[in-house]
Design a protein around this motif. Sequence first.
Motif, PDB file in Angstrom:
ATOM      1  N   GLU A 187      48.095 -16.545-161.549  1.00  0.00           N
ATOM      2  CA  GLU A 187      49.105 -17.359-162.230  1.00  0.00           C
ATOM      3  C   GLU A 187      49.627 -18.441-161.286  1.00  0.00           C
ATOM      4  O   GLU A 187      50.810 -18.516-160.961  1.00  0.00           O
ATOM      5  CB  GLU A 187      50.240 -16.460-162.732  1.00  0.00           C
ATOM      6  N   MET A 188      48.716 -19.307-160.879  1.00  0.00           N
ATOM      7  CA  MET A 188      49.071 -20.377-159.949  1.00  0.00           C
ATOM      8  C   MET A 188      49.988 -21.400-160.620  1.00  0.00           C
ATOM      9  O   MET A 188      49.825 -21.716-161.801  1.00  0.00           O
ATOM     10  CB  MET A 188      47.818 -21.097-159.467  1.00  0.00           C
ATOM     11  N   ALA A 189      50.928 -21.913-159.830  1.00  0.00           N
ATOM     12  CA  ALA A 189      51.746 -23.027-160.308  1.00  0.00           C
ATOM     13  C   ALA A 189      50.996 -24.338-160.174  1.00  0.00           C
ATOM     14  O   ALA A 189      51.225 -25.275-160.938  1.00  0.00           O
ATOM     15  CB  ALA A 189      53.065 -23.081-159.540  1.00  0.00           C
ATOM     16  N   TRP A 190      50.124 -24.420-159.181  1.00  0.00           N
ATOM     17  CA  TRP A 190      49.288 -25.601-159.014  1.00  0.00           C
ATOM     18  C   TRP A 190      48.102 -25.270-158.124  1.00  0.00           C
ATOM     19  O   TRP A 190      48.093 -24.267-157.415  1.00  0.00           O
ATOM     20  CB  TRP A 190      50.077 -26.771-158.397  1.00  0.00           C
ATOM     21  N   LYS A 191      47.100 -26.122-158.197  1.00  0.00           N
ATOM     22  CA  LYS A 191      45.959 -26.103-157.289  1.00  0.00           C
ATOM     23  C   LYS A 191      45.505 -27.539-157.142  1.00  0.00           C
ATOM     24  O   LYS A 191      45.662 -28.360-158.052  1.00  0.00           O
ATOM     25  CB  LYS A 191      44.833 -25.214-157.825  1.00  0.00           C
ATOM     26  N   ASN A 192      44.943 -27.865-155.982  1.00  0.00           N
ATOM     27  CA  ASN A 192      44.562 -29.258-155.745  1.00  0.00           C
ATOM     28  C   ASN A 192      43.074 -29.505-155.962  1.00  0.00           C
ATOM     29  O   ASN A 192      42.560 -30.565-155.611  1.00  0.00           O
ATOM     30  CB  ASN A 192      44.976 -29.715-154.344  1.00  0.00           C
ATOM     31  N   ASP A 193      42.374 -28.536-156.555  1.00  0.00           N
ATOM     32  CA  ASP A 193      40.942 -28.681-156.794  1.00  0.00           C
ATOM     33  C   ASP A 193      40.582 -27.779-157.969  1.00  0.00           C
ATOM     34  O   ASP A 193      40.886 -26.577-157.948  1.00  0.00           O
ATOM     35  CB  ASP A 193      40.157 -28.274-155.543  1.00  0.00           C
ATOM     36  N   VAL A 194      39.930 -28.356-158.987  1.00  0.00           N
ATOM     37  CA  VAL A 194      39.571 -27.534-160.146  1.00  0.00           C
ATOM     38  C   VAL A 194      38.506 -26.510-159.799  1.00  0.00           C
ATOM     39  O   VAL A 194      38.268 -25.576-160.576  1.00  0.00           O
ATOM     40  CB  VAL A 194      39.081 -28.414-161.316  1.00  0.00           C
ATOM     41  N   ALA A 195      37.851 -26.642-158.636  1.00  0.00           N
ATOM     42  CA  ALA A 195      36.861 -25.654-158.218  1.00  0.00           C
ATOM     43  C   ALA A 195      37.497 -24.319-157.856  1.00  0.00           C
ATOM     44  O   ALA A 195      36.807 -23.302-157.802  1.00  0.00           O
ATOM     45  CB  ALA A 195      36.047 -26.181-157.041  1.00  0.00           C
ATOM     46  N   ILE A 196      38.812 -24.292-157.603  1.00  0.00           N
ATOM     47  CA  ILE A 196      39.505 -23.022-157.363  1.00  0.00           C
ATOM     48  C   ILE A 196      39.618 -22.333-158.711  1.00  0.00           C
ATOM     49  O   ILE A 196      40.322 -22.793-159.612  1.00  0.00           O
ATOM     50  CB  ILE A 196      40.901 -23.255-156.756  1.00  0.00           C
TER      51      ILE A 196
ATOM     52  N   TRP B 181      52.064 -21.136-155.578  1.00  0.00           N
ATOM     53  CA  TRP B 181      52.767 -20.291-156.541  1.00  0.00           C
ATOM     54  C   TRP B 181      54.280 -20.510-156.406  1.00  0.00           C
ATOM     55  O   TRP B 181      54.778 -20.904-155.340  1.00  0.00           O
ATOM     56  CB  TRP B 181      52.474 -18.807-156.276  1.00  0.00           C
ATOM     57  N   THR B 182      54.976 -20.252-157.461  1.00  0.00           N
ATOM     58  CA  THR B 182      56.436 -20.236-157.418  1.00  0.00           C
ATOM     59  C   THR B 182      56.907 -18.793-157.578  1.00  0.00           C
ATOM     60  O   THR B 182      56.258 -17.983-158.260  1.00  0.00           O
ATOM     61  CB  THR B 182      57.046 -21.094-158.543  1.00  0.00           C
ATOM     62  N   PHE B 183      58.020 -18.458-156.950  1.00  0.00           N
ATOM     63  CA  PHE B 183      58.597 -17.115-157.069  1.00  0.00           C
ATOM     64  C   PHE B 183      60.107 -17.229-156.904  1.00  0.00           C
ATOM     65  O   PHE B 183      60.630 -18.237-156.417  1.00  0.00           O
ATOM     66  CB  PHE B 183      57.998 -16.158-156.027  1.00  0.00           C
TER      67      PHE B 183
END
Length: 990
Positions: free
Chosen positions: A274-283, A320-322
């Motif tokens: 449940e990532m808040a963001w990623k800088n690469d769609v390959a992740i 991630w955010t928490f």
Amino acid sequence: MKQKRRLLSWVHAVLALAVLAGPGLVPQEGQAEEAAGRTAPIKAAPPGRDTLTSELGPFYQEVAEEWKQKGYKPASQTITLPGSAIAAQSDPALTEGGSYEGKNNVLLWKSGRDNWIEYTVDIPEDGLYEIALTYHTYSDPAGSTVRRPVNLSLQMDGVFPYREARAVSLRRQFKDNLPVKRDEFGDDIRPRPVEIKEWINQTLTDSAGGYPQPFQWFLTKGKHTLRFTGSDPVVIGSVAVQPPVSIPSYPTVSKEYPAGQPKNSQVVTIQAEEMAWKNDVAIQLTPDHDPLSVPYADGYDRFNSLGGERWQTGGQQAGWTFEVPESGRYRIAMRSMQSYVSNMSVFRTIEIDGKVPFSELLAYRFPYSPKWQGTILGTESAEPFEFYFEKGKHTISMTATVAPFQSVIIQGNRAVEALRQADQDIRGMTGGEVDTNRTWKVTQDFPDLPKRLETAKAELEKMADGMLKANHRRDNTLQTMETAIQDLKDYLKNPNDIPYHMEDISNMIEKVGSLQEILVKTPLKLDQLYFIPAGAELPAMEAGFWQKINGSFRNFLYSFTRKRDAAKVDEDVLNVWVNRGRDYVNLLQELANESFTPEYGIKVKVNLLQNENLLVLANAAGLSPDVALGQPQDKSTDFAMRNALYDLSQYPDFQEVTKTFAPGALLPFYYNGGYYALPETQSFKVLFYRKDILNRLGLQVPDTWGDVYDMLPSLQQNGYNFYVPSGDFLTFFYQNGAEFFTGDGMKTNLNTPAAFKGFKQWTDLFNIYDLEKSVPSFYQHFRKGDFPIGVADYNTYVTLSVAAPELTGWWGIAPIPGVKQADGTVARWAAGGQTTGFIYKNTKHPKESWEFLKWLVSAETQERYGSDLESFNGIQFRWNTANIEAFTKLPWPKEDLKVILEQWRWYKEVPNLPGSYFLTRELTNAWNRTVVDGMNDRESLEEAIVNTDREMMRKEQEFGFVDAEGKVLHTLDLPVVKTPWEGVDRYVFQ
């Protein structure tokens, strides 16, 4: 023939020694018409071309170390320029100042190949600076979705201070479209990434994750010019030249934390997927069946973890955010899996609320473990770190980095370069043949050779020390280094024996070079992250023995009860069967659901076809799909001859659809007045060459086959050779103006002067010019260096890009050699092979099937599909679409794209006719008779013509084109492609 080659090798060796000894014994340059055994002069390599460093510049690590030795200090002041304050630009039409997304005085920099902008900055003091950009990604509303980073290069005062400045990336940010949906089998469907459109501030750093902190530049007081060059559109809000950030150690930081601990012992748990963001769609999210992975898979494919091999490239970041319920000190733990390369550690840069809290987290080590383990962030002595959080929301991010291995990678480059130069020296001395009866005086006559091996040994010793220091344990890469070191020590004990080890040194180059491929990958899988109040108990992070036994047993039972792969036909939807891997199938299904069905109102079911031969069985059983994809280019006419496919030329817009395909690409799909398939992918043949070896020999990239004949003596006398696939007859027949079949399509057209000339040129390459008749792997020989130039295809391009990191910057491509015509043009006709899609005649949805096939091969869909494949899976999944408009929009290097498009003009395949399968068989037999058995080339080709015509007549009688007496009842009348495709021009560098 072997005796001839031994004699030639001996002559070559003598001449090579003469050239190496001095300029007085250089032979005269010969003519192209003479045999390949004759020699040609070896020109001196251009100055400054001996090493990779001179080509690309020093590494940042080397420059930074030099600055440190000179005592350069960090600056103390920041200079900020608005994005619109450019001082110069290459094309005013591609830049526009104004406002964008709430910011004023920004620069809208539109796309354009090799477009550049410059800023002038007035530096107040000498010192080391970082450069930060505030930017916003930009996509034309009418344009396609772009997921790759904005790639730039940065020159300071007209030069690149280090090689990494040639490629810096401004990354985009994405988030997955959660919650995850499920398919008809109950498995999770991979969520689509959605770009987060917002302003981003990024300090320029290594795009490959080779350094844990941003780049620095040493600037003197006064005015300096920053030139950014790029091809991707971006909005620049501001450019800041600022002091470097100093990051203290954990003992220093922990002393400043308040001493209070949370009274509540509740553990804050977040799911890694449940990532808040990623800088690469390959992740990517990945399924896992461990009993403790949440949510539990229970026999289904659940995207319950993150990463692994889908998060292994330096620079890739997930965040991630928490929220912590109360202020105090916390520990951070996670369930991690790091089992991908035995005994190899991987590293992550960990940031809290956008900053690395202390230096120990710049490159935090995750040691190898064959199973899921609980990782508690802490010191190397296993003392947990404590972090102070104020009550409320926070962020944590982890960025893949290979910084601890960077020095090892650099030393590996140096070692490979020294070995490569030694290998070339030995081949120049020996003519590429190891003669154990020859006595050498290496230390006297070739003193540079032992020095090169000494340099390689020294760099390998540094590599081994650095590897053990970074990895903290022995592994296979270290063993490879130590073996190479010992071999070099043995060679140097007896320098005069070094030439006998030519093949060993060549193999060593490949082995040492392949280590970089391992070192630059840093895979890590995560399941959950925990924020644990100091003093609280740790959660269970590793499954127990009985949990594993129970999980394994349940998964075993599910393997018998849950079937997902069987292709089936549903009459209520459009059935598409695809002969590709599951990654391709799943992505096409997602794309159809997202784009095709909403627009056309047609529901599509994409099924995996595990074996193309199942189509024959399905057709016989009346269970054919509506559309079949990923089929070989000859499959469509095989079905068309049996009246099983729909004639696509009957659709009124067929001609419009085929405008983005080369006319020669459509020839295999033509049969009896109709076209029965459209191309999906199209391979290409180009000329691959090693820049280092050709430069050393003073050779130019050949333009015609005459140029090839001229360069062969220089290659062969130095132990090299030129590569041409022995089975590639098409190139030589077409380039000499021959056609394989008569215009009516009823028999071969090889009994012509042009055909005999093409056949002779093809066989002469192996008979007279001594090209190798059988080469198991051109890629391996090209990488090793004994075939530094040759004709190969798209697969070789991708393999070199992915699996030969030691050759980065040392190889290039060019159009294949051709035959000069009377008007001065060079005919470069060649084929490549295609995969296709076609529609079955018994479909109940012919209109819908055509709409789907048009949508699939359209430029927009092909670009999106190709971009997603490469973004998700890497360059090894680069989609070689047959749609030229889409092809030009995929991330091909501009110089390579120029070459491929030039070759695309000359693309031409062989038509598919009844009995024409005999053509390849008989021409191969003719080649064997001429090259292997020594038969006259004309007699051999005439025999092939007779046999092929006989088989074609038999099949024409079977399909009703010829009667039993041989009378032609109906001709096939082939389309004609005589001139290169001018349609390429409109797509060049648009």
